[in-house]
Design an enzyme around this catalytic site. Structure first.
Site, PDB file in Angstrom:
ATOM      1  CE1 TYR A 143      -3.277   2.982   0.994  1.00 41.13           C
ATOM      2  CE2 TYR A 143      -1.686   3.416   2.737  1.00 41.13           C
ATOM      3  CZ  TYR A 143      -2.769   3.806   1.997  1.00 41.13           C
ATOM      4  OH  TYR A 143      -3.353   5.036   2.233  1.00 41.13           O
ATOM      5  CE  LYS A 147      -2.602   5.920  -1.290  1.00 37.76           C
ATOM      6  NZ  LYS A 147      -3.679   6.674  -1.925  1.00 37.76           N
ATOM      7  CG  ASN A 172      -2.667   8.153  12.153  1.00 36.03           C
ATOM      8  OD1 ASN A 172      -1.508   8.438  11.841  1.00 36.03           O
ATOM      9  ND2 ASN A 172      -3.030   6.934  12.452  1.00 36.03           N
ATOM     10  CE  LYS A 181     -10.406   4.021   5.933  1.00 36.62           C
ATOM     11  NZ  LYS A 181      -9.397   5.096   5.992  1.00 36.62           N
ATOM     12  CG  PHE A 204      -0.709  -2.124  21.351  1.00 40.34           C
ATOM     13  CD1 PHE A 204      -1.502  -3.258  21.469  1.00 40.34           C
ATOM     14  CD2 PHE A 204      -0.335  -1.718  20.070  1.00 40.34           C
ATOM     15  CE1 PHE A 204      -1.917  -3.962  20.360  1.00 40.34           C
ATOM     16  CE2 PHE A 204      -0.739  -2.421  18.954  1.00 40.34           C
ATOM     17  CZ  PHE A 204      -1.545  -3.546  19.100  1.00 40.34           C
ATOM     18  CD  GLU A 205       1.705  -4.501  28.571  1.00 41.70           C
ATOM     19  OE1 GLU A 205       2.863  -4.639  28.090  1.00 41.70           O
ATOM     20  OE2 GLU A 205       1.182  -5.334  29.300  1.00 41.70           O
ATOM     21  NE  ARG A 211       0.230   5.401  15.100  1.00 30.30           N
ATOM     22  CZ  ARG A 211       1.190   4.833  15.821  1.00 30.30           C
ATOM     23  NH1 ARG A 211       2.044   5.588  16.492  1.00 30.30           N
ATOM     24  NH2 ARG A 211       1.326   3.535  15.869  1.00 30.30           N
TER      25      ARG A 211
HETATM   26  N1  LIG Z   1      -7.887   8.047   6.299  1.00 31.51           N
HETATM   27  C1  LIG Z   1      -6.595   8.202   6.484  1.00 31.51           C
HETATM   28  O1  LIG Z   1      -6.119   8.357   7.631  1.00 31.51           O
HETATM   29  C2  LIG Z   1      -5.654   8.215   5.292  1.00 31.51           C
HETATM   30  C3  LIG Z   1      -4.267   8.264   5.561  1.00 31.51           C
HETATM   31  C4  LIG Z   1      -3.390   8.278   4.469  1.00 31.51           C
HETATM   32  C5  LIG Z   1      -3.872   8.274   3.168  1.00 31.51           C
HETATM   33  N2  LIG Z   1      -5.214   8.195   2.945  1.00 31.51           N
HETATM   34  C6  LIG Z   1      -5.679   8.186   1.538  1.00 31.51           C
HETATM   35  O2  LIG Z   1      -6.796   9.039   1.402  1.00 31.51           O
HETATM   36  C7  LIG Z   1      -7.695   8.531   0.411  1.00 31.51           C
HETATM   37  C8  LIG Z   1      -9.079   8.381   1.001  1.00 31.51           C
HETATM   38  O3  LIG Z   1      -9.029   7.435   2.054  1.00 31.51           O
HETATM   39  P1  LIG Z   1     -10.242   7.207   3.055  1.00 31.51           P
HETATM   40  O4  LIG Z   1      -9.682   7.158   4.432  1.00 31.51           O
HETATM   41  O5  LIG Z   1     -11.322   8.169   2.738  1.00 31.51           O
HETATM   42  O6  LIG Z   1     -10.643   5.701   2.697  1.00 31.51           O
HETATM   43  P2  LIG Z   1     -11.955   5.063   2.024  1.00 31.51           P
HETATM   44  O7  LIG Z   1     -11.667   3.615   1.880  1.00 31.51           O
HETATM   45  O8  LIG Z   1     -13.152   5.464   2.816  1.00 31.51           O
HETATM   46  O9  LIG Z   1     -12.007   5.781   0.600  1.00 31.51           O
HETATM   47  C9  LIG Z   1     -11.444   5.248  -0.590  1.00 31.51           C
HETATM   48  C10 LIG Z   1     -12.538   5.275  -1.649  1.00 31.51           C
HETATM   49  O10 LIG Z   1     -11.998   4.856  -2.891  1.00 31.51           O
HETATM   50  C11 LIG Z   1     -12.899   3.956  -3.507  1.00 31.51           C
HETATM   51  N3  LIG Z   1     -12.101   3.125  -4.438  1.00 31.51           N
HETATM   52  C12 LIG Z   1     -11.175   2.184  -4.125  1.00 31.51           C
HETATM   53  N4  LIG Z   1     -10.613   1.696  -5.248  1.00 31.51           N
HETATM   54  C13 LIG Z   1     -11.206   2.344  -6.290  1.00 31.51           C
HETATM   55  C14 LIG Z   1     -11.051   2.273  -7.695  1.00 31.51           C
HETATM   56  N5  LIG Z   1     -10.161   1.450  -8.275  1.00 31.51           N
HETATM   57  N6  LIG Z   1     -11.835   3.066  -8.478  1.00 31.51           N
HETATM   58  C15 LIG Z   1     -12.744   3.905  -7.917  1.00 31.51           C
HETATM   59  N7  LIG Z   1     -12.934   4.001  -6.578  1.00 31.51           N
HETATM   60  C16 LIG Z   1     -12.158   3.242  -5.777  1.00 31.51           C
HETATM   61  C17 LIG Z   1     -13.530   3.188  -2.343  1.00 31.51           C
HETATM   62  O11 LIG Z   1     -14.753   2.582  -2.671  1.00 31.51           O
HETATM   63  C18 LIG Z   1     -13.685   4.325  -1.328  1.00 31.51           C
HETATM   64  O12 LIG Z   1     -14.893   5.012  -1.509  1.00 31.51           O
HETATM   65  C19 LIG Z   1      -7.090   7.221  -0.065  1.00 31.51           C
HETATM   66  O13 LIG Z   1      -6.357   7.475  -1.242  1.00 31.51           O
HETATM   67  C20 LIG Z   1      -6.157   6.824   1.067  1.00 31.51           C
HETATM   68  O14 LIG Z   1      -5.104   6.015   0.620  1.00 31.51           O
HETATM   69  C21 LIG Z   1      -6.117   8.168   3.974  1.00 31.51           C
END
Ligand SMILES: NC(=O)c1ccc[n+]([C@@H]2O[C@H](COP(=O)([O-])OP(=O)(O)OC[C@H]3O[C@@H](n4cnc5c(N)ncnc54)[C@H](O)[C@@H]3O)[C@@H](O)[C@H]2O)c1
Length: 315
Positions: A143, A147, A172, A181, A204-205, A211
């Site tokens: 993952y 990125k 986060n 999620k 966790f301890e 974060r």
């Molecule tokens: N939430 C966090 O703390 C966090 C941290 C770092 C990065 N991110 C990044 O932020 C973005 C949003 O994350 P989130 O937390 O809202 O998660 P999320 O899983 O709620 O959102 C991701 C969305 O992308 C859609 N999706 C996945 N694969 C797809 C594809 N191939 N085509 C079309 N749609 C697709 C999913 O259905 C979902 O709606 C992501 O790119 C994630 O990697 C989030």
């Protein structure tokens, strides 16, 4: 100004918060949400008035779905967000191929792209220091690697074509709209759920790991500001202030009016990250972004939204 705004992953957690904010900021613009709904919740978009189409952005279907839309702004958040997926080909196809398709669409339409990167690219940093965007990267899973590759591709594509593609490197993120999620929702949501079920919150301890938690409203504000970046680059998106899991429980207790003691248990992992901390200097200097929510305030507002005490379009 009327824009045609494409949001991918717009039915997910951050994407839905972003879509609804864009709708209120740009009432005369068209907003198209594309999502393959693999980790989404349609309920996140109940207050959205625009078009929502099912589409996997890593397939050629994307080009048909966007053909007549002519976006000038693209927010690309679609991604596999289950960080435990070990199928390397799947992760790379969905995240990296999907992003390349988005860059092609942006190029064809002369659009600016803001895309979701992740703090996971930094890896398991052992020192307790604020992480600057240009520090060394050590993606520890596929993952994070996807990125990392996206950040590199954005830079190369931009050099070759002049397209502006700006990465927002989320730390986060927590807030309304993340319940779908499951175990990948924030620890703030997990601990809130345990406390609502009348259980002692388990960590966790001894809860002192820290974060950089950032409230989704701040993350959305920064994501929109990133459209104004002077050039292709990447920005950290955190609060700039790390907090311990003990702090999280303290603020949840305050928000809920409870008095739960944490239940500590031994961390089963050989390596568990002790500390993440976003250096937010670049976002402040280049975009004027200053996070508005201290963790205590973010948790209070989030809890009030989940408890139905504050109106918010997503719960
Ligand atoms: N939430 C966090 O703390 C966090 C941290 C770092 C990065 N991110 C990044 O932020 C973005 C949003 O994350 P989130 O937390 O809202 O998660 P999320 O899983 O709620 O959102 C991701 C969305 O992308 C859609 N999706 C996945 N694969 C797809 C594809 N191939 N085509 C079309 N749609 C697709 C999913 O259905 C979902 O709606 C992501 O790119 C994630 O990697 C989030």
């Amino acid at each position: 100004m009327a824009n045609n705004i494409l949001v991918t992953g717009g039915a997910g957690f951050i994407g839905a918060n972003l879509t609804l904010k864009l709708q209120s900021m740009y009432p005369d613009s068209k907003i198209l949400v594309l999502d393959d709904f693999t980790s989404a919740n349609f309920k996140n978009l109940i207050k959205f008035k625009g078009e929502v189409l099912a589409c996997d952005v890593s397939t050629d279907e994307l080009f048909f779905k966007v053909e007549d839309f002519n976006p000038n702004m693209i927010f690309h958040l679609a991604s596999i967000t289950d960080t435990t997926v070990t199928d390397q080909e799947l992760m790379m196809r969905k995240n990296v191929d999907g992003f390349k398709n988005i860059l092609e669409i942006a190029y064809d339409n002369n659009a600016t792209v803001v895309y979701a990167s992740s703090a996971s690219v930094y890896g398991n940093v052992k020192e307790h220091v604020p992480l600057k965007e240009d520090r060394e990267k050590h993606p520890e899973n596929v993952y994070a690697f996807s990125k990392y590759v996206m950040d590199n591709i954005a830079e190369d594509f931009s050099k070759d074509t002049g397209l502006k593609a700006v990465g927002v490197r989320y730390f986060n993120v927590y807030g309304p709209g993340e319940a779908h999620k499951g175990k990948f929702a924030s620890m703030i949501f997990q601990l809130y759920k345990q406390m609502k079920e009348g259980k002692r919150p388990r960590i966790f301890e001894y809860g002192e790991q820290k974060r950089d938690f950032v409230y989704v409203k701040d993350a959305v504000e920064m994501t929109i500001l990133a459209m104004n970046a002077p050039k292709t680059t990447v920005y950290n998106v955190g609060s700039g202030e790390p907090h311990s899991f003990n702090d999280v429980i303290k603020y949840l207790n305050e928000a809920l009016g409870t008095n739960y003691e944490p239940e500590y248990f031994e961390c089963p992992y050989d390596f568990y990250q002790e500390y993440t901390h976003a250096d937010m200097t670049k976002a402040k200097e280049e975009l004027g972004f200053v996070p508005k929510y201290h963790l205590k305030e973010g948790i209070k507002e989030y809890v009030d939204i989940m408890e139905g005490k504050i109106d918010y379009p997503i719960r």
